[in-house]
Design a protein around this motif. Structure first.
Motif, short mmCIF file in Angstrom:
data_model
loop_
_atom_site.label_atom_id
_atom_site.label_comp_id
_atom_site.label_asym_id
_atom_site.label_seq_id
_atom_site.Cartn_x
_atom_site.Cartn_y
_atom_site.Cartn_z
N PHE A 1 -2.77 -41.69 10.21
CA PHE A 1 -4.07 -41.78 10.89
C PHE A 1 -4.27 -43.22 11.33
O PHE A 1 -3.81 -44.15 10.71
N GLU A 2 -5.01 -43.41 12.38
CA GLU A 2 -5.21 -44.75 12.92
C GLU A 2 -6.47 -45.44 12.40
O GLU A 2 -6.70 -46.59 12.72
N ARG A 3 -7.26 -44.77 11.58
CA ARG A 3 -8.54 -45.32 11.15
C ARG A 3 -8.43 -46.30 9.99
O ARG A 3 -9.41 -46.91 9.59
N ILE A 4 -7.27 -46.48 9.42
CA ILE A 4 -7.12 -47.34 8.24
C ILE A 4 -6.77 -48.75 8.71
O ILE A 4 -5.77 -48.96 9.39
N PRO A 5 -7.60 -49.73 8.31
CA PRO A 5 -7.30 -51.10 8.72
C PRO A 5 -6.06 -51.63 7.99
O PRO A 5 -5.81 -51.27 6.84
N HIS A 6 -5.30 -52.44 8.68
CA HIS A 6 -4.12 -53.02 8.06
C HIS A 6 -4.43 -54.37 7.40
O HIS A 6 -3.65 -54.86 6.62
N GLU A 7 -5.57 -54.95 7.76
CA GLU A 7 -5.98 -56.19 7.11
C GLU A 7 -6.73 -55.85 5.83
O GLU A 7 -7.12 -54.72 5.61
N GLY A 8 -6.91 -56.82 4.99
CA GLY A 8 -7.56 -56.61 3.71
C GLY A 8 -6.54 -56.32 2.64
O GLY A 8 -5.38 -56.05 2.92
N ALA B 1 -7.00 -48.80 0.11
CA ALA B 1 -7.10 -47.56 -0.68
C ALA B 1 -8.47 -46.94 -0.50
O ALA B 1 -8.61 -45.72 -0.30
N ASN B 2 -9.53 -47.76 -0.54
CA ASN B 2 -10.88 -47.25 -0.36
C ASN B 2 -11.07 -46.67 1.04
O ASN B 2 -11.64 -45.60 1.21
N ALA B 3 -10.58 -47.35 2.05
CA ALA B 3 -10.69 -46.86 3.44
C ALA B 3 -9.94 -45.54 3.59
O ALA B 3 -10.41 -44.63 4.28
N ALA B 4 -8.79 -45.40 2.94
CA ALA B 4 -8.03 -44.17 3.01
C ALA B 4 -8.77 -43.01 2.34
O ALA B 4 -8.82 -41.90 2.87
N LEU B 5 -9.40 -43.28 1.20
CA LEU B 5 -10.16 -42.24 0.52
C LEU B 5 -11.38 -41.82 1.33
O LEU B 5 -11.70 -40.64 1.43
N VAL B 6 -12.06 -42.79 1.93
CA VAL B 6 -13.23 -42.48 2.76
C VAL B 6 -12.81 -41.70 4.00
O VAL B 6 -13.43 -40.72 4.39
N ALA B 7 -11.70 -42.09 4.62
CA ALA B 7 -11.19 -41.40 5.83
C ALA B 7 -10.80 -39.96 5.50
O ALA B 7 -11.02 -39.06 6.30
N LYS C 1 -1.65 -39.78 3.25
CA LYS C 1 -1.17 -39.71 4.63
C LYS C 1 -1.78 -40.83 5.47
O LYS C 1 -1.11 -41.41 6.32
N ALA C 2 -3.04 -41.13 5.19
CA ALA C 2 -3.70 -42.23 5.90
C ALA C 2 -3.02 -43.56 5.57
O ALA C 2 -2.77 -44.38 6.45
N LEU C 3 -2.70 -43.75 4.29
CA LEU C 3 -1.99 -44.98 3.89
C LEU C 3 -0.62 -45.07 4.54
O LEU C 3 -0.18 -46.14 4.94
#
Length: 156
Positions: free
Chosen positions: A134-141, A147-153, A128-130
């Motif tokens: 959610f707004e916490r996932i950066p679009h850069e990178g 994927a890592n940011a989504a799992l951590v979030a 869902k984050a991907l």
């Protein structure tokens, strides 16, 4: 990918061999990474619908123990030769799972790759984050960073 699955208070994970936990975590990582590479919202939504119907460990254990217990009672009524013991053992395993959150039947089901509700939900929240829920996932990178940011979030 850094370690993202920190559900140490989960009694099932703490009683499961590390290799089984790693195998289940790797399957989640592979899926989330593939979705991060594709960034196909309809595909993510379809996979989320599939996850909604996935049976978790508690459901599998409950159904399996209940089915064996009923089978033992039916066979005991027909044959009577010790089949009540099968029902008693199944009920005992179900009771143990209910009291402690884990037992021999849980271990067997877990070795087959059945996940806990927390693990299924973690994957759902990461996807869902991907998808942008959610707004916490950066679009850069790159996809791996997303994927890592989504799992951590999903853990927080």
């Amino acid at each position: 990918m850094e370690s993202w699955n920190r559900m140490s208070t989960d009694s099932v994970r703490s009683h499961t061999p590390d290799g089984v936990n790693r195998k289940i975590d790797a399957r989640v990582e592979k899926c989330v990474q593939a979705m991060a590479e594709q960034m196909d919202r309809p595909a993510i939504s379809e996979y989320l619908r599939k996850l909604e119907h996935e049976w978790d460990l508690n459901r599998v254990v409950t159904v399996a123990a209940s089915a064996v217990s009923v089978l033992g009672l039916v066979l005991a009524a027909k044959d009577g030769r010790g089949w009540k013991i099968v029902s008693g053992v199944a009920a005992g395993l179900l009771l143990q799972h209910g009291l402690f959150g884990f037992g021999p039947l849980s271990e067997l089901v877990r070795a087959l790759g059945v996940r806990t509700r927390k693990e299924i939900d973690l994957e759902k929240f990461a996807l869902k984050a991907l998808r942008g829920d959610f707004e916490r996932i950066p679009h850069e990178g790159g996809p791996l960073a997303r994927a890592n940011a989504a799992l951590v979030a999903a853990q927080s």
